[in-house]
Write a protein that holds these residues in place. Structure first.
Motif, PDB file in Angstrom:
ATOM      1  N   UNK A   1      -2.211   1.164  -4.350  1.00 56.51           N
ATOM      2  CA  UNK A   1      -1.967  -0.294  -4.144  1.00 56.51           C
ATOM      3  C   UNK A   1      -0.704  -0.745  -5.463  1.00 56.51           C
ATOM      4  N   UNK A   2       0.279  -1.376  -5.192  1.00 51.53           N
ATOM      5  CA  UNK A   2       0.968  -2.063  -6.165  1.00 51.53           C
ATOM      6  C   UNK A   2       1.461  -3.535  -5.685  1.00 51.53           C
TER       7      UNK A   2
ATOM      8  N   UNK B   1       3.931   2.946 -12.134  1.00 47.09           N
ATOM      9  CA  UNK B   1       2.988   3.974 -11.857  1.00 47.09           C
ATOM     10  C   UNK B   1       1.820   3.373 -11.373  1.00 47.09           C
ATOM     11  N   UNK B   2       1.429   4.106 -10.090  1.00 45.23           N
ATOM     12  CA  UNK B   2       0.056   3.938  -9.377  1.00 45.23           C
ATOM     13  C   UNK B   2      -0.531   5.150  -9.348  1.00 45.23           C
ATOM     14  N   UNK B   3      -1.681   5.243  -9.067  1.00 41.35           N
ATOM     15  CA  UNK B   3      -2.294   6.544  -8.731  1.00 41.35           C
ATOM     16  C   UNK B   3      -3.790   6.387  -7.824  1.00 41.35           C
ATOM     17  N   UNK B   4      -4.024   7.282  -7.315  1.00 39.09           N
ATOM     18  CA  UNK B   4      -5.355   7.397  -6.305  1.00 39.09           C
ATOM     19  C   UNK B   4      -5.770   8.753  -6.080  1.00 39.09           C
ATOM     20  N   UNK B   5      -7.091   9.036  -5.916  1.00 44.40           N
ATOM     21  CA  UNK B   5      -7.645  10.039  -5.729  1.00 44.40           C
ATOM     22  C   UNK B   5      -7.500  10.398  -4.097  1.00 44.40           C
TER      23      UNK B   5
ATOM     24  N   UNK C   1       0.738  -1.226   0.153  1.00 46.02           N
ATOM     25  CA  UNK C   1      -0.147   0.006   0.032  1.00 46.02           C
ATOM     26  C   UNK C   1       0.681   1.147   0.006  1.00 46.02           C
ATOM     27  N   UNK C   2       0.552   2.108  -0.832  1.00 47.48           N
ATOM     28  CA  UNK C   2       1.257   3.388  -0.988  1.00 47.48           C
ATOM     29  C   UNK C   2       0.200   4.445  -0.223  1.00 47.48           C
ATOM     30  N   UNK C   3       0.676   5.165   0.511  1.00 47.34           N
ATOM     31  CA  UNK C   3      -0.277   6.102   1.468  1.00 47.34           C
ATOM     32  C   UNK C   3       0.415   7.682   1.506  1.00 47.34           C
TER      33      UNK C   3
END
Length: 409
Positions: free
Chosen positions: A285-286, A272-276, A239-241
């Protein structure tokens, strides 16, 4: 035809209308205006009366902001009475008139109609844009037009009360009208929220109008990771937070602000991963890599802000793997692949077999995904005739080389 002719004459003279009184003789009879009132109120009954001994047909041509018209009189002995129509008498501004007979101008003059300020006014209030950004530069404009019952604008200098509310603060301004309108810029605040406004005149108020103050662009922010373990098993999710992202006024950025997490691995490849954001926090997440890796992670809000940098290491989950050939060497079985607790790896681990000829010429790369810890690669005789070949097998970052000879005679 006569009315058309008279109307044409009127259009020629109306642009030259003035306040001077002119008297002409018609068959040696004079024409005289009986009243000289120069100002009326919109909606008043307006009659123009003349005295004459003439027996000619006399018409009154009128023009104001509403339009132009030709009026015929009501005769009472030697008096002529012209009733100004309501649609003309309700329109403010100058009203010009010309009295004509047989195509000749007899008299011309004008009067003025003022707004009916004694009646209940109407407020036309406009406010926009309905969303602005926090700070000291952005603003919405509040505009008011005060009109009488006939939609005539009140005179210049009419004072209108403007009110605005934000949080616990209420402001009040007295704004005189100019060039038909009253207006004021309602500036943004450094804190996000809603600004409510309204206008009032005498005992009349407008409805409540709203603009939303949104946070401005986000500032630099912190990121962190969360993972179950540090093994490169190609199975677990990391998890990227982000931390709570705020603008320079400490407002939490609006929900839906897109955060891009950019990952550079040890080979220079970019992931690359992205989130609002939700409540100022972005959470993406990756998948773990399937071989030993070191990732450099940065996050960006495009055109606005950058995060701190993180360096994340993944340890080898698969330390080695066996392989074997079938009796005729045409089927190569790689595995079983086991992970850090000697458990079979999850399905989907990539296995690559690079094939070279006896002279070292590259022929092909075959790729399969592991199923139940095994990967099977078949080399049919139709594509690979008898002879010697060199193979390079890659799985979970582990590389093995070997040579094989096909000889089925």
């Amino acid at each position: 035809m006569r009315l058309i002719y008279l109307f044409s004459v009127f259009l020629c003279f109306v642009s030259c209308a003035s306040n001077e009184k002119h008297t002409y003789e018609v068959e040696n009879q004079s024409v005289e205006l009986l009243q000289h009132q120069k100002t009326y109120v919109a909606g008043d009954k307006i009659d123009l009366s003349f005295e004459t001994e003439s027996t000619n047909e006399i018409y009154l041509l009128i023009s104001n902001a509403f339009g132009n018209s030709v009026l015929t009189p009501i005769k009472d002995k030697n008096k002529l009475h012209f009733a100004i129509p309501k649609n003309f008498s309700r329109k403010t501004g100058p009203c010009h008139w010309i009295l004509v007979a047989n195509g000749e101008q007899l008299l011309k003059d004008s009067f003025r109609i003022e707004p009916k300020t004694s009646a209940r006014a109407t407020l036309e209030t406009y406010f926009g844009p309905r969303s602005i950004t926090a700070g000291i530069q952005d603003y919405s404009m509040l505009v008011n037009v005060t009109t009488d019952p006939f939609d005539n604008v009140y005179p210049e200098g009419t004072e209108v009360i403007f009110k605005s509310q934000f949080l616990n603060s209420i402001s009040e301004y007295t704004v005189p009208s100019k060039d038909l309108i009253s207006w004021k810029n309602i500036y943004s605040t450094t804190k996000s929220g809603r600004i409510l406004v309204n206008t009032s005149f005498k005992n009349i108020t407008s409805k409540e109008l709203t603009t939303i103050v949104f946070p401005t662009l986000g500032e630099a922010f912190e990121i962190e990771t969360d993972r179950n373990h540090a093994f490169a098993d190609g199975n677990q999710i990391m998890v990227l937070r982000s931390g709570i992202i705020q603008d320079k006024y400490n407002n939490i950025v609006g929900d839906g602000t897109m955060v891009n997490f950019i990952i550079k691995n040890s080979k220079g490849a970019i992931l690359k991963s992205m989130a609002p954001t939700i409540n100022g926090i972005a959470k993406a997440s990756i998948l773990h890599p399937s071989e030993k890796e070191e990732w450099q992670i940065d996050a960006y809000i495009t055109g606005a802000a950058k995060s701190n940098s993180l360096s994340i290491n993944f340890d080898t989950a698969i330390t080695d793997y066996p392989y074997e050939f079938s009796e005729n060497n045409r089927l190569i079985t790689v595995g079983p692949l086991v992970s850090f607790m000697d458990q079979l790896v999850p399905d989907g681990i990539l296995i690559q077999l690079e094939i070279f000829s006896e002279t070292g010429q590259y022929l092909e790369t075959k790729k399969v995904s592991s199923i139940k810890g095994l990967g099977k690669i078949e080399l049919p005789k139709e594509f690979y005739p008898d002879g010697s070949y060199r193979f390079i097998c890659k799985a979970a970052g582990i590389i093995k080389e070997f040579e094989v000879t096909f000889d089925e005679e």
